[in-house]
Design an enzyme around this catalytic site. Sequence first.
Site, PDB file in Angstrom:
ATOM      1  N   TYR A  34      19.994  15.470  83.610  1.00 39.48           N
ATOM      2  CA  TYR A  34      20.923  16.282  82.812  1.00 39.48           C
ATOM      3  C   TYR A  34      22.016  16.794  83.755  1.00 39.48           C
ATOM      4  O   TYR A  34      22.361  17.969  83.775  1.00 39.48           O
ATOM      5  CB  TYR A  34      20.211  17.457  82.126  1.00 39.48           C
ATOM      6  CG  TYR A  34      18.932  17.099  81.418  1.00 39.48           C
ATOM      7  CD1 TYR A  34      18.936  16.655  80.099  1.00 39.48           C
ATOM      8  CD2 TYR A  34      17.697  17.209  82.072  1.00 39.48           C
ATOM      9  CE1 TYR A  34      17.751  16.331  79.441  1.00 39.48           C
ATOM     10  CE2 TYR A  34      16.504  16.891  81.421  1.00 39.48           C
ATOM     11  CZ  TYR A  34      16.550  16.453  80.109  1.00 39.48           C
ATOM     12  OH  TYR A  34      15.362  16.133  79.466  1.00 39.48           O
ATOM     13  N   GLU A  82      23.202  11.595  83.060  1.00 36.21           N
ATOM     14  CA  GLU A  82      23.826  12.477  82.070  1.00 36.21           C
ATOM     15  C   GLU A  82      24.242  11.634  80.867  1.00 36.21           C
ATOM     16  O   GLU A  82      24.759  10.529  81.026  1.00 36.21           O
ATOM     17  CB  GLU A  82      25.053  13.164  82.697  1.00 36.21           C
ATOM     18  CG  GLU A  82      26.001  13.844  81.748  1.00 36.21           C
ATOM     19  CD  GLU A  82      25.347  14.939  80.949  1.00 36.21           C
ATOM     20  OE1 GLU A  82      25.496  14.918  79.714  1.00 36.21           O
ATOM     21  OE2 GLU A  82      24.701  15.821  81.551  1.00 36.21           O
ATOM     22  N   GLN A 124      29.204  26.278  83.596  1.00 37.72           N
ATOM     23  CA  GLN A 124      28.599  27.588  83.447  1.00 37.72           C
ATOM     24  C   GLN A 124      29.637  28.637  83.049  1.00 37.72           C
ATOM     25  O   GLN A 124      30.750  28.642  83.568  1.00 37.72           O
ATOM     26  CB  GLN A 124      27.915  28.002  84.753  1.00 37.72           C
ATOM     27  CG  GLN A 124      26.713  27.152  85.123  1.00 37.72           C
ATOM     28  CD  GLN A 124      25.509  27.421  84.248  1.00 37.72           C
ATOM     29  OE1 GLN A 124      25.394  28.479  83.642  1.00 37.72           O
ATOM     30  NE2 GLN A 124      24.588  26.478  84.200  1.00 37.72           N
ATOM     31  N   ASP A 182      18.050  20.101  84.791  1.00 38.31           N
ATOM     32  CA  ASP A 182      18.737  21.245  84.184  1.00 38.31           C
ATOM     33  C   ASP A 182      18.896  20.955  82.691  1.00 38.31           C
ATOM     34  O   ASP A 182      19.999  20.673  82.216  1.00 38.31           O
ATOM     35  CB  ASP A 182      20.100  21.442  84.866  1.00 38.31           C
ATOM     36  CG  ASP A 182      20.894  22.603  84.287  1.00 38.31           C
ATOM     37  OD1 ASP A 182      20.291  23.468  83.637  1.00 38.31           O
ATOM     38  OD2 ASP A 182      22.123  22.630  84.481  1.00 38.31           O
ATOM     39  N   CYS A 204      17.208  27.830  81.099  1.00 36.02           N
ATOM     40  CA  CYS A 204      17.908  28.925  80.434  1.00 36.02           C
ATOM     41  C   CYS A 204      17.106  29.488  79.274  1.00 36.02           C
ATOM     42  O   CYS A 204      17.631  30.307  78.509  1.00 36.02           O
ATOM     43  CB  CYS A 204      19.292  28.471  79.964  1.00 36.02           C
ATOM     44  SG  CYS A 204      19.259  27.089  78.810  1.00 36.02           S
TER      45      CYS A 204
END
Length: 456
Positions: A307, A331, A263, A384, A411
């Site tokens: 993810y 992932e 992030q 995510d 997001c």
Amino acid sequence: MSATGDVIDLEITDVAHGGVFVARHEGRVVFVPDAIPGETVRVRLTDTAKKSFWRGETLEVLEASPHRQPHVWRQADVDVEPENRPGGADFGHIDLSHQRLLKVRVLADALQRFGGVEVPVGLEGAFGDGATLAGETDDGTGWRTRISLHVDADGRIGPYAARSHRVIPDLDFPLATEQIERAAIELRGGEPGRIDLVQPADGRVRVLARPERRDASSRSSLSTSAGRRGRGGRPAVRGPESEVLLEQVGGRDFRVDAGGFWQVHRLAAHTLTRTVASALQSLRPDGPIRRDGGLWIDPDAWHLDLYGGVGLFAATLGDLGGPSTRITSVESDARATEHAGENLAEWVGARAETARVDRWLARLADEASTSERERLSRGVVLLDPPRAGAGREVVEHIVGLSPETVVYVACDPVALARDVATFRAGGYDLARVDALDLFPNSHHIEAVAVLARAGG
């Protein structure tokens, strides 16, 4: 009849997804940046080819909103020619509290129009832990610990101009931390391509050059950016972008490659993990408090972190379930998975698998035993996904597993809303949405949505 290049005056009536604002002219919607609802602005039309909507650029503010402020990025203010305004801070001309009202409006509208649901939405800024992390700044600057700049054919370094691929050099960088800004200003020359600047928890800035072309002997995968939600493959050759950094969240270290995803807001990882934990706890406020420290989720169930990156949210689930919690992180980036395995070592039931989420879920649907399905039905699926969202196929696979709870970290409001609609069609109710302003002075907004199995 107006045409591209014409200059007209418009009254701005609303905000739209994507950092633009809404006006109407000759019966058409016109999308305009650098404005605020309630303002009258002078606009040059830049695209009149479509029948349904046009686009323009703000040249002058004729009647200003009381919420307008001097732009936090002075080179992006409305008194600069539109072609010379850098992108990345498209709400920087709006006071921070009003920015957040507009972001909530965009999120709530997306959930209603694309998700078919109305749910109360509030918005909070990023926050620290009260001990080692300072809080958000009053003006929403100084938060970026990762930025990507571009190098053009003439060696100029900077961000792209808004909505273009033209480099704007010689800028300051008020959204970045002081150390990142200083390092960016001091950059000189370079091969055409991109330069990423990364500042992990140790405070030292790494400068990662990513030229467009390399010799065969030094070529590596450049698909994973330090400052965006990209997922790439493992580099063929270990370079500076593969230096292993330590990031710290909640007193725990997380290993991540310098060029890997983390992030960008210095407080984001802490804020998101606290928000996810709080949301899950709110579903079971009288949940069991175990002597081993686990809280609120069943450690004997099977929990998924999709993810999963380097295991940030898998660790959050582990903290809520205790040291025996069974968690699988999935992932597609092999390097991130490698780090996730190390980051999750304290949980005996944790696994990190390298796979595309859609393919991994399809295989699970075919191969899961009866007992595994029963454990999944008592578990939490946290996802995510990248900005485009999870998509119908992934959501339907999750619904087919029938987990007790789904936590969706998003997001993009529209992508979230579309996936929420698919979850609802599969029998899940949207229990709550927490919106977070992890990208102040831009239009971007993060949200944590919790969905619960209907009747569960």
